[in-house]
Scaffold this active site. Structure first.
Site, PDB file in Angstrom:
ATOM      1  CG  ASP A 294      -0.216  -0.066   2.530  1.00 54.56           C
ATOM      2  OD1 ASP A 294       0.977  -0.439   2.532  1.00 54.56           O
ATOM      3  OD2 ASP A 294      -0.835   0.233   3.566  1.00 54.56           O
ATOM      4  CD  GLN A 295       6.575   1.032  -0.553  1.00 54.82           C
ATOM      5  OE1 GLN A 295       6.792   0.377   0.450  1.00 54.82           O
ATOM      6  NE2 GLN A 295       7.545   1.461  -1.346  1.00 54.82           N
ATOM      7  N   GLY A 321      13.580   9.935 -24.576  1.00 57.97           N
ATOM      8  CA  GLY A 321      13.895   9.696 -25.971  1.00 57.97           C
ATOM      9  C   GLY A 321      14.716   8.436 -26.153  1.00 57.97           C
ATOM     10  CD1 TRP A 323      17.343   2.746 -32.279  1.00 58.55           C
ATOM     11  CD2 TRP A 323      18.615   4.433 -32.998  1.00 58.55           C
ATOM     12  NE1 TRP A 323      17.528   2.573 -33.627  1.00 58.55           N
ATOM     13  CE2 TRP A 323      18.311   3.595 -34.103  1.00 58.55           C
ATOM     14  CE3 TRP A 323      19.395   5.564 -33.215  1.00 58.55           C
ATOM     15  CZ2 TRP A 323      18.761   3.851 -35.391  1.00 58.55           C
ATOM     16  CZ3 TRP A 323      19.855   5.826 -34.506  1.00 58.55           C
ATOM     17  CH2 TRP A 323      19.541   4.979 -35.568  1.00 58.55           C
ATOM     18  CG  ASP A 360      19.798  13.659 -21.016  1.00 64.14           C
ATOM     19  OD1 ASP A 360      20.731  14.431 -21.292  1.00 64.14           O
ATOM     20  OD2 ASP A 360      19.558  12.614 -21.662  1.00 64.14           O
ATOM     21  CG  ASP A 362      19.442   9.991 -26.217  1.00 60.84           C
ATOM     22  OD1 ASP A 362      19.766  10.336 -27.364  1.00 60.84           O
ATOM     23  OD2 ASP A 362      19.907   8.995 -25.650  1.00 60.84           O
ATOM     24  CD  GLU A 364      20.214   8.229 -30.003  1.00 62.70           C
ATOM     25  OE1 GLU A 364      20.323   7.300 -30.843  1.00 62.70           O
ATOM     26  OE2 GLU A 364      20.460   8.068 -28.810  1.00 62.70           O
ATOM     27  CE1 TYR A 365      22.591  10.877 -33.115  1.00 64.95           C
ATOM     28  CE2 TYR A 365      21.577   9.502 -34.782  1.00 64.95           C
ATOM     29  CZ  TYR A 365      22.446   9.650 -33.713  1.00 64.95           C
ATOM     30  OH  TYR A 365      23.156   8.576 -33.251  1.00 64.95           O
ATOM     31  CB  THR A 431      32.675   9.885 -28.029  1.00 66.87           C
ATOM     32  OG1 THR A 431      32.625   9.779 -26.602  1.00 66.87           O
ATOM     33  CG2 THR A 431      32.623  11.339 -28.411  1.00 66.87           C
ATOM     34  CE1 TYR A 432      26.896   5.695 -26.914  1.00 69.23           C
ATOM     35  CE2 TYR A 432      28.413   6.655 -25.311  1.00 69.23           C
ATOM     36  CZ  TYR A 432      27.118   6.449 -25.773  1.00 69.23           C
ATOM     37  OH  TYR A 432      26.060   7.005 -25.097  1.00 69.23           O
ATOM     38  CG  ASP A 433      27.006   2.600 -30.394  1.00 72.64           C
ATOM     39  OD1 ASP A 433      27.733   1.670 -30.009  1.00 72.64           O
ATOM     40  OD2 ASP A 433      25.891   2.837 -29.902  1.00 72.64           O
TER      41      ASP A 433
END
Length: 590
Positions: A294-295, A321, A323, A360, A362, A364-365, A431-433
């Site tokens: 019940d919280q 957001g 991908w 935030d 995200d 793309e793009y 800065t990956y993929d």
């Protein structure tokens, strides 16, 4: 003479306790807990109280709450009226205003279980407390005495609605407080018959010192941010508690909770069950306390709340957001103010407003192609960022995850990232993929090269090129975070150990072909070399690239040399059980 108990005395074996759980300035979340302190079951309950003018109940849950003027009545629902001896039931509500309840009764008797005495009036409210001698951890309270027709016996001191002491004088020194923290105190008198009167007006106290550095990093501090995925609680069996057991919670500054969805031009819930409904057992919980049925808040949000209580310097942002869910940003860009309002309403929902320190996005793009192609125009991201900053204000973080395509005419050139940065605290530069087995035949290449190298498949597809381009466009270095992947990307059918080999397809992975967690690769396919600041490995016919503690250390040194604001990573569950990648980032940044 033997007197008969009046109806008002029939509920003396139960208590009702009020607590204000959160306060967001113009409103608050309040709640009552009814506890059966007797030896027989209660079959129903009714709690009544008064709020001062200007304070009112809005939406309520687990009770039927009605109001008449300043008087409020809460009755049980059909399923929670029975309370066994020793058990309790809670209900809650969202309120407006700042007042505290007075004159509480439970089934007609005093909410403290003291009942009422025919012919004996309860005491008056004490005077509003005053605070003095405030330190980092203590405060002294003083108040004028209450009056009663038969005399006042003592006073209950309430901190944030919960009793912390009972004293016979009109002063009390509260200790063991947290520094730089807001508290609200009231006082309630008790007469010689144990009747309690109304509580006093509240006094606000803020202890000295601070444990809150504000929403962003302090001057000279580096951000070390990690993504926590809501879906990780399923197949990956990765929970907020793992941040504690791995030691990572002590080494990070911020968490991005991924992801909220973007639908119909608005921010919406991603996974309601994982977010705020999943029940945690004691062994799974951050604080070792199991959730109850019940919280008002469970799931990841409640565990993040517990994490922040234990590590008060950690800031949490809700990321929207990603991908799969970026498709809604185009519609959002048509009415940035409406989008920002929807996001604010969701992030600042009273049920979890204290969990999040900002938002935030995200996308793309912007004005380019990702999962789908967007044609919102080069100003769309700037307009959206401006609207979010206007709505969320300076006390909340507003950030964005962005492309790292540093090629000529590439994705960085498609939108006004410099203009948008004026409204944002920082960018998470992904800065990956850069390279992966979506090019099934290769050539094999590190998916997160720090810089260019002879034979790199595409110009501008490396971290240094992306950071240099963003700086050249006018984005401050302090608003750029370097991205690290806690996973590798790989191909199979590869005979060449060095980068540049041909392949037949994606290497097998635990959850998806062509991708695997670092915690798996470090043992199943140990690194055999490095290229462009990233490790690679050739085992059998599989070829993988990924970051290790050593390559992360060198990348953090490079980020420092570029005066970047810090670094971030995707995502916690790819690390080892002892958090060795998070440790490398923390050590390298500091």
């Amino acid at each position: 003479m033997v007197g008969l108990a009046s109806p008002a005395e029939a509920a003396t074996s139960a208590t009702a306790t009020y607590v204000q759980k959160s306060d967001w300035g113009t409103g608050f979340e309040g709640g009552w807990t009814i506890t059966n302190t007797g030896t027989t079951a209660l079959s129903s309950w009714t709690v009544e109280w008064d709020f001062p003018s200007g304070t009112a109940v809005g939406s309520a849950w687990d009770a039927d709450v009605t109001g008449s003027g300043n008087h409020w009545t809460a009755k049980n629902l059909g399923w929670n009226g029975t309370i066994a001896p020793g058990a309790g039931i809670s209900f809650g509500f969202n309120g407006t205003g700042t007042g505290s309840p007075t004159g509480c009764t439970l089934n007609g008797a005093s909410c403290d279980g003291g009942g009422s005495v025919p012919g004996d009036n309860p005491p008056s409210a004490p005077g509003t407390p005053t605070a003095s001698d405030i330190t980092d951890t203590s405060a002294k309270l003083s108040w004028s005495a209450a009056t009663d027709d038969n005399g006042v016996k003592n006073y209950d001191v309430l901190r944030d609605g919960a009793k912390v002491a009972t004293v016979t004088t009109t002063t009390y020194s509260d200790t063991g407080l947290a520094k730089g923290t807001d508290y609200s105190y009231t006082v309630q008198a008790r007469d010689t018959a144990d009747q309690t009167g109304p509580v006093s007006a509240p006094v606000a106290v803020r202890t000295t010192g601070t444990t809150d550095p504000g929403p962003g990093p302090g001057t000279g501090d580096k951000v070390n941010l990690g993504y926590f995925t809501e879906w990780g609680v399923y197949g990956r069996n990765y929970h907020v508690k793992n941040l504690v057991t791995s030691g990572s919670a002590e080494k990070i500054t911020h968490i991005n909770y991924a992801f909220g969805n973007v639908q119909g031009g608005k921010c919406t819930i991603g996974d309601a069950y994982a977010d705020y409904d999943k029940a945690y057992t004691a062994d799974q919980a951050v604080d070792g306390v199991a959730d109850t049925w019940d919280q008002p808040l469970r799931g990841n949000f409640n565990q993040l709340r517990k994490l922040k209580a234990r590590y008060p310097d950690i800031k949490v942002l809700w990321s929207f957001g990603g991908w799969t869910w970026s498709g809604g940003f185009g519609e959002a860009a048509q009415n940035p103010a409406a989008f920002a309002q929807s996001c604010y309403d969701l992030v600042e929902d009273p049920r979890w407003a204290d969990v999040f320190d900002g938002i935030d996005i995200d996308w793309e793009y912007p004005n380019d192609c990702g999962l789908t192609c967007d044609t919102s125009g080069p100003d769309a991201l700037k307009n959206l960022s401006s609207a979010l900053r206007t709505k969320f204000g300076s006390d909340n973080l507003v950030t964005a995850a962005i492309t790292a395509d540093g090629s000529d005419g590439g994705k960085i050139d498609a939108a006004d990232y410099a203009g948008a940065s004026a409204h944002l605290d920082w960018y998470n530069v992904m800065t990956y993929d850069f390279f992966g087995a979506w090019d099934a035949k290769g050539p094999t290449a590190p998916h997160s090269p720090l810089n260019a190298y002879d034979g790199i498949p595409l110009d501008g597809f490396n971290s240094a090129a992306a950071i240099a381009k963003l700086k050249a466009k006018g984005v401050p270095a302090s608003k750029l975070l370097l991205g690290i992947g806690f996973y590798g990307r790989g191909w199979t059918g590869v005979t060449q150990a060095e980068p540049g080999g041909t392949a037949t397809g994606a290497a097998p992975g635990t959850y998806e072909a062509g991708i695997e967690d670092y915690k798996v690769l470090k043992n199943s396919c140990p690194a055999t070399g490095t290229v462009a600041g990233t490790a690679y490995a050739h085992c059998g016919t599989n070829w993988w690239s990924y970051d290790t503690p050593a390559t992360i250390t060198s990348k953090m040194a490079w980020a420092n040399s570029q005066d970047l604001g810090g670094a971030f990573f995707w995502e916690f569950s790819g690390d080892t059980a002892n958090g060795e990648l998070v440790s490398a980032m923390d050590s390298g940044l500091n």
